[in-house]
Design a protein around this motif. Structure first.
Motif, PDB file in Angstrom:
ATOM      1  N   LYS A   1      35.445  39.365  27.879  1.00 27.45           N
ATOM      2  CA  LYS A   1      34.581  39.661  28.984  1.00 27.45           C
ATOM      3  C   LYS A   1      35.284  40.255  29.854  1.00 27.45           C
ATOM      4  O   LYS A   1      36.482  39.691  30.372  1.00 27.45           O
ATOM      5  N   ILE A   2      35.013  41.158  30.944  1.00 27.95           N
ATOM      6  CA  ILE A   2      35.474  41.779  32.050  1.00 27.95           C
ATOM      7  C   ILE A   2      34.686  41.327  33.023  1.00 27.95           C
ATOM      8  O   ILE A   2      33.552  41.859  33.279  1.00 27.95           O
ATOM      9  N   TYR A   3      35.068  40.633  33.958  1.00 23.47           N
ATOM     10  CA  TYR A   3      34.211  40.428  35.339  1.00 23.47           C
ATOM     11  C   TYR A   3      34.857  41.291  36.173  1.00 23.47           C
ATOM     12  O   TYR A   3      35.886  41.649  36.715  1.00 23.47           O
ATOM     13  N   ASP A   4      33.765  42.122  36.722  1.00 22.23           N
ATOM     14  CA  ASP A   4      34.336  43.346  37.920  1.00 22.23           C
ATOM     15  C   ASP A   4      32.792  43.815  38.667  1.00 22.23           C
ATOM     16  O   ASP A   4      31.948  43.208  38.559  1.00 22.23           O
TER      17      ASP A   4
ATOM     18  N   PRO B   1      28.898  41.810  35.785  1.00 23.43           N
ATOM     19  CA  PRO B   1      29.116  42.350  37.155  1.00 23.43           C
ATOM     20  C   PRO B   1      29.346  41.054  38.173  1.00 23.43           C
ATOM     21  O   PRO B   1      28.564  40.104  37.904  1.00 23.43           O
ATOM     22  N   VAL B   2      29.996  41.014  39.096  1.00 25.27           N
ATOM     23  CA  VAL B   2      30.297  40.024  40.049  1.00 25.27           C
ATOM     24  C   VAL B   2      29.741  40.714  41.583  1.00 25.27           C
ATOM     25  O   VAL B   2      30.016  41.835  41.844  1.00 25.27           O
ATOM     26  N   ASP B   3      28.931  39.999  42.104  1.00 17.85           N
ATOM     27  CA  ASP B   3      28.445  40.446  43.241  1.00 17.85           C
ATOM     28  C   ASP B   3      29.344  39.915  44.528  1.00 17.85           C
ATOM     29  O   ASP B   3      29.470  39.071  45.156  1.00 17.85           O
ATOM     30  N   VAL B   4      30.401  40.866  44.574  1.00 12.29           N
ATOM     31  CA  VAL B   4      31.193  40.830  45.533  1.00 12.29           C
ATOM     32  C   VAL B   4      30.711  40.632  46.999  1.00 12.29           C
ATOM     33  O   VAL B   4      31.211  40.005  47.811  1.00 12.29           O
TER      34      VAL B   4
ATOM     35  N   HIS C   1      32.698  36.428  44.381  1.00 15.84           N
ATOM     36  CA  HIS C   1      33.975  36.084  43.557  1.00 15.84           C
ATOM     37  C   HIS C   1      34.674  34.877  44.600  1.00 15.84           C
ATOM     38  O   HIS C   1      35.823  34.542  44.097  1.00 15.84           O
ATOM     39  N   ARG C   2      34.297  34.316  45.623  1.00 12.76           N
ATOM     40  CA  ARG C   2      34.788  33.342  46.210  1.00 12.76           C
ATOM     41  C   ARG C   2      34.210  31.863  45.869  1.00 12.76           C
ATOM     42  O   ARG C   2      34.397  30.753  46.350  1.00 12.76           O
TER      43      ARG C   2
END
Length: 132
Positions: free
Chosen positions: A2-5, A32-35, A40-41
């Motif tokens: 997986k690529i988290y991005d 998908p990461v909801d930056v 991401h924190r």
């Protein structure tokens, strides 16, 4: 794997380009990461990458690899296709040097400007900013 991005951000895009060059975009799952909302924190994400940055590559055995250059090294080694990181010690050293030059001399400055100058980013996204 997986690529988290987050699609459209520069560093995750570098990994997507590496996968495309290897013809391997269909061999990974993009998560998908909801930056913008700070996902991401979260503690869960920081278990994958304590630096709280994207992209992160998670292997099937649970190993997580962060940082574009490290992820690209891995992609280059496991997928067929043209070499992205060099085939000889000299090529690998020169490519590593140029990556560091590009990051330290250009990308970091562009990224800092982008984060400070783009509405909605700034201190809401980069919590370590100095108010001055």
């Amino acid at each position: 794997m997986k690529i988290y991005d987050i699609e459209g951000f520069p560093n995750p895009l570098r990994v997507r380009i590496a996968l495309a060059e290897k013809g391997a975009t269909n061999k990974v799952e993009f998560v998908p990461v909801d930056v913008m909302s700070g996902e991401h924190r979260s503690d869960a994400f920081k278990m994958k990458n304590p630096d709280a940055t994207v992209p992160v590559l998670e292997l099937d055995d649970g190993t997580c690899i962060a940082q574009c250059n490290a992820i690209t090294e891995y992609i280059d080694g496991v997928f067929d296709g043209p070499s992205l990181t060099g085939t000889t010690p000299k090529e690998r050293a020169l490519i590593a040097m140029m990556n560091l030059r590009a990051e330290n001399g250009l990308m970091n400055a562009v990224g800092a400007y982008f984060h400070h100058a783009t509405p909605g980013l700034g201190p809401d996204l980069e919590t370590w900013q100095c108010a001055e």
